[in-house]
Scaffold this motif. Structure first.
Motif, PDB file in Angstrom:
ATOM      1  N   PHE A  42      16.592   1.041 -15.334  1.00  9.65           N
ATOM      2  CA  PHE A  42      15.897   1.228 -16.200  1.00  9.65           C
ATOM      3  C   PHE A  42      14.904   2.312 -16.413  1.00  9.65           C
ATOM      4  CE2 PHE A  42      16.988  -3.339 -15.927  1.00  9.65           C
ATOM      5  CZ  PHE A  42      17.701  -3.952 -16.600  1.00  9.65           C
ATOM      6  N   ASP A  43      14.754   3.286 -14.916  1.00 10.68           N
ATOM      7  CA  ASP A  43      14.058   4.638 -15.360  1.00 10.68           C
ATOM      8  C   ASP A  43      14.395   4.723 -16.620  1.00 10.68           C
ATOM      9  OD1 ASP A  43      13.074   4.159 -12.826  1.00 10.68           O
ATOM     10  OD2 ASP A  43      14.835   5.379 -11.925  1.00 10.68           O
TER      11      ASP A  43
ATOM     12  N   LYS B  81      11.519  -0.861  -5.220  1.00  9.20           N
ATOM     13  CA  LYS B  81      13.594   0.140  -5.769  1.00  9.20           C
ATOM     14  C   LYS B  81      13.530   0.839  -4.956  1.00  9.20           C
ATOM     15  CE  LYS B  81      12.708  -1.127 -10.907  1.00  9.20           C
ATOM     16  NZ  LYS B  81      11.278  -1.665 -11.502  1.00  9.20           N
ATOM     17  N   GLU B  82      13.283   1.297  -4.023  1.00  5.49           N
ATOM     18  CA  GLU B  82      12.850   2.269  -2.785  1.00  5.49           C
ATOM     19  C   GLU B  82      13.801   1.419  -1.217  1.00  5.49           C
ATOM     20  OE1 GLU B  82      11.157   5.999  -3.186  1.00  5.49           O
ATOM     21  OE2 GLU B  82      11.071   5.996  -4.935  1.00  5.49           O
TER      22      GLU B  82
ATOM     23  N   PRO C 159       3.427   7.370  -4.313  1.00  4.82           N
ATOM     24  CA  PRO C 159       3.997   5.825  -4.722  1.00  4.82           C
ATOM     25  C   PRO C 159       5.550   6.708  -4.486  1.00  4.82           C
ATOM     26  CG  PRO C 159       2.641   7.525  -6.704  1.00  4.82           C
ATOM     27  CD  PRO C 159       2.204   8.297  -5.140  1.00  4.82           C
ATOM     28  N   HIS C 160       6.041   5.302  -4.337  1.00  4.26           N
ATOM     29  CA  HIS C 160       7.230   5.422  -4.726  1.00  4.26           C
ATOM     30  C   HIS C 160       7.531   5.739  -5.763  1.00  4.26           C
ATOM     31  CE1 HIS C 160       8.053   2.261  -0.833  1.00  4.26           C
ATOM     32  NE2 HIS C 160       7.772   3.751  -0.635  1.00  4.26           N
ATOM     33  N   LYS C 161       8.332   6.541  -5.682  1.00  2.00           N
ATOM     34  CA  LYS C 161       9.276   8.083  -7.187  1.00  2.00           C
ATOM     35  C   LYS C 161       9.812   7.073  -8.356  1.00  2.00           C
ATOM     36  CE  LYS C 161      12.268  11.066  -9.427  1.00  2.00           C
ATOM     37  NZ  LYS C 161      12.432  12.031  -8.968  1.00  2.00           N
TER      38      LYS C 161
ATOM     39  N   LYS D 190       1.118  -1.465   0.193  1.00  2.00           N
ATOM     40  CA  LYS D 190       0.368   0.074   0.075  1.00  2.00           C
ATOM     41  C   LYS D 190       0.565   1.229   0.205  1.00  2.00           C
ATOM     42  CE  LYS D 190      -3.550   2.550   2.830  1.00  2.00           C
ATOM     43  NZ  LYS D 190      -4.725   2.300   3.789  1.00  2.00           N
ATOM     44  N   GLU D 191       1.957   1.320   0.712  1.00  2.00           N
ATOM     45  CA  GLU D 191       2.578   2.392   1.285  1.00  2.00           C
ATOM     46  C   GLU D 191       3.508   2.925  -0.555  1.00  2.00           C
ATOM     47  OE1 GLU D 191       6.653   3.301   3.804  1.00  2.00           O
ATOM     48  OE2 GLU D 191       5.966   2.220   3.888  1.00  2.00           O
TER      49      GLU D 191
END
Length: 650
Positions: free
Chosen positions: A427-428, A401-402, A188-190, A180-181
């Motif tokens: 991969f961003d 990824k974070e 959201p996680h960038k 959820k986080e």
């Protein structure tokens, strides 16, 4: 006092990174247990594992342990913890610790805690981080202490043996909180937002709507480009029964497609797939992608098409379910039983009341040895995913990824990040990544991928290039380059410097799979020899079907006898002449093709080249790599145009 047990400085093996040398991974010390009546701690170490010591550990100034000189004296007098500290620090930081500098320990709750132990009174010791008084920002040693339930020392040391728990309600609630986080609509996680396009793959398993009291399972064919979140399973197939065996696992085949679209009975599926369906439903998702049931296994056309989509399938999955612990799909990953985790190195501590407690310690984060991490296909599944739930040896782990690898509850072990040399953010695609802008970054990254990938196993060796196709497809877009048989067009000469370690040389080469100049023509481990400081060979033209170079080539009769000892050959095969004999080329003499030069530690240039054989009119097959210590050899060589032999037709 009995013989001291060796110090377990690493819990598990460390994978080799992209160091360009033919060296094996560091050998690991075998850990043994030792507890004897007189193997007690010195007064300072005993005090540290007490309520009084805990107050100091939690204080801003920390627990003042010993100077190097004091520690040496205590070690010689038999303190096992002082000896432990000596050996661990001696391995990594010995030159940093001067005689009169004092070691300071502080308590920390866990590797995932954001709280400072000096500002909060922890109820016990969870972890000890040691720094030198003169260098407060430099960690010298980290100790993870454990005590058994009921131990007299248990009210001071709060970590307990870890029992495997990957399916309880509390564990799944913790996992859902992390999901959820990470996927929050508000914040959201960038770096975890790769999966912007959530269109379902060609086929998925529909495991039923969340909350359905009687959910069914069926294969859904996405004919209308439906958008919906889905999970994907990463797992080990294991050894499959022969086609003649009476019992076969349920797979998607041309003759089972219609039946699976109708309904799939849960009990007909292999246990890991059953477990993945349980997890999918438990997390509140409806769709699950599993290769065995979403790719037509007896149709090469369908397999080629779906494998070409692997990058987007794993990249766009909401979460990857990694069944890391079982070796086979029939074993499942939810009910696997293991012994409780407890470090082997024991420290007996005499308490003020005369009782004796045992503290078990390790000094490094835990690195699981998952069967899944030995599977060739799983590397791209790991690299391309945004989020993973990993069903590990002792815990359900989370990684995105974070957030580095951790137990979902945050109360278990600290983990060594697997494949830590492979930064996901490369991969961003919507901004400049934190790593990977420079050519040197990209060359390092690709060498690391190849080295770690080729350590893994493939059931079908002919999948050597296909099992990494998802990564190359993604990087071709991001790097705006072509990958040809495992080498990048832009750094083609640089990437020809691969070689086979002597202990892992093959007996045969598969020229129908890839040309000899490609590492994919061989099975097993691949390494790289240095990064070229200067390139001597130049690419004249490069396509899938032909490679033309302008380069210098030396023939054997052009080399003086007194120079041969300066040439070091690394053949690709155990018996290079056997390959040539099979092709009727045994009379052909090997020649040397100069690729470029590297600079050694002494700043002296060495040459790197290919060992080649002329198989036609200036058409050359690679048979190995060559190192030239004496670069004056090349003063007699003339530059010419040559062709590297293409892949043989099957």
């Amino acid at each position: 006092m009995g013989q001291d047990a060796p110090i377990p400085t690493r819990q598990k093996r460390q994978r080799p990174l992209s160091h360009d040398a033919d060296h094996p991974s560091p050998s690991q010390r075998k850990r043994t247990k030792e507890t004897t009546a007189d193997s007690l701690l010195c007064a300072t170490c005993t005090l540290m594992f007490s309520h009084q010591g805990l107050e100091h550990l939690n204080s801003p100034s920390g627990f003042r342990h010993r100077t190097r000189a004091e520690r040496t004296t205590s070690e010689n007098q038999g303190c096992r913890l002082c000896k432990f500290i000596s050996l661990v620090i001696g391995e990594e930081h010995d030159m940093s610790w001067v005689t009169d500098d004092r070691l300071i320990f502080r308590n920390f709750r866990s590797a995932h805690s954001t709280s400072d132990a000096s500002s909060i009174q922890l109820p016990g010791i969870y972890g000890l981080k040691g720094i030198l008084e003169s260098e407060p920002d430099k960690s010298m040693i980290t100790i993870y202490p454990f005590a058994k339930k009921g131990s007299p020392i248990g009210d001071v040391v709060r970590r307990r043996p870890l029992h495997r728990d990957v399916r309880s309600g509390n564990v799944f609630a913790a996992a859902q909180s992390l999901i959820k986080e990470c996927m929050s609509l508000e914040k959201p996680h960038k770096h975890c937002q790769y999966s912007r396009d959530i269109m379902l793959p060609t086929r998925v398993l529909d495991v039923g709507k969340p909350g359905d009291p009687r959910p069914t399972i069926k294969l859904r064919v996405n004919e209308t480009e439906t958008n919906a979140p889905y999970l994907a399973l990463s797992y080990c197939w294991g050894k499959q029964p022969k086609p003649t065996a009476p019992v076969q696992p349920l797979l998607l085949r041309r003759d089972t497609l219609q039946a699976l679209v109708g309904e799939i009975r849960l009990e007909c599926l292999q246990q890991s797939i059953q477990d993945a369906i349980f997890v999918t439903r438990k997390l509140g998702f409806r769709y699950l992608w599993v290769d065995a049931l979403c790719i037509i296994q007896d149709c090469e056309t369908d397999k080629d098409r779906e494998i070409s989509q692997m990058a987007s399938i794993y990249k766009n999955a909401a979460i990857i379910i990694a069944a890391s612990s079982p070796k086979s799909a029939k074993d499942g990953f939810l009910s696997k039983r293991t012994r409780s985790y407890l470090p082997d190195y024991e420290l007996p501590i005499l308490l003020p009341n005369g009782q004796r407690g045992i503290v078990y310690i390790s000094t490094r984060a835990y690195e699981p040895e998952h069967p899944l991490d030995q599977r060739g296909w799983a590397l791209q599944e790991f690299m391309l995913s945004s989020r993973m739930l990993i069903f590990s040896d002792y815990e359900l782990l989370w990684q995105c990824k974070e957030v580095d690898l951790r137990g979902v509850t945050g109360k278990g072990l600290e983990y060594l990040q697997p494949l830590e040399a492979l930064p996901w953010t490369v991969f961003d695609d919507d901004e400049e990544p934190a790593f990977g802008n420079l050519d040197s970054d990209k060359i390092y990254l690709w060498k690391t991928i190849v080295q770690q990938y080729t350590e893994r196993k493939l059931t079908d060796p002919d999948d050597r290039l296909r099992a990494i196709q998802g990564i190359t497809t993604e990087l071709e877009v991001l790097w705006r380059d072509r990958n040809i048989y495992g080498l990048w067009e832009k750094w083609f000469i640089q990437l020809l410097t691969w070689y086979k370690p002597q202990v892992d040389r093959e007996r045969t080469r598969c020229l129908k799979r890839a040309p000899s100049w490609s590492w994919a023509s061989l099975n097993g481990v691949i390494r790289y020899e240095g990064t070229l400081w200067s390139e001597d060979a130049k690419v004249k033209s490069l396509t899938v079907s032909a490679v033309e170079l302008t380069c210098r080539i030396l023939e054997e009769d052009e080399i003086n006898d007194d120079k041969f000892h300066t040439i070091s050959e690394r053949p690709d095969l155990v018996d290079p002449s056997a390959e040539l004999r099979q092709r009727g080329l045994q009379e052909r003499a090997a020649e040397y093709l100069l690729l470029g030069t590297v600079k050694g530690d002494d700043d002296v240039e060495k040459g790197i080249g290919l060992l080649v054989v002329d198989v036609g009119t200036r058409v050359y097959q690679r048979v190995g790599l060559v190192i030239f210590v004496d670069m004056t050899l090349w003063t007699v060589a003339k530059r010419r145009d040559i062709t590297l032999e293409p892949k043989l037709r099957g």
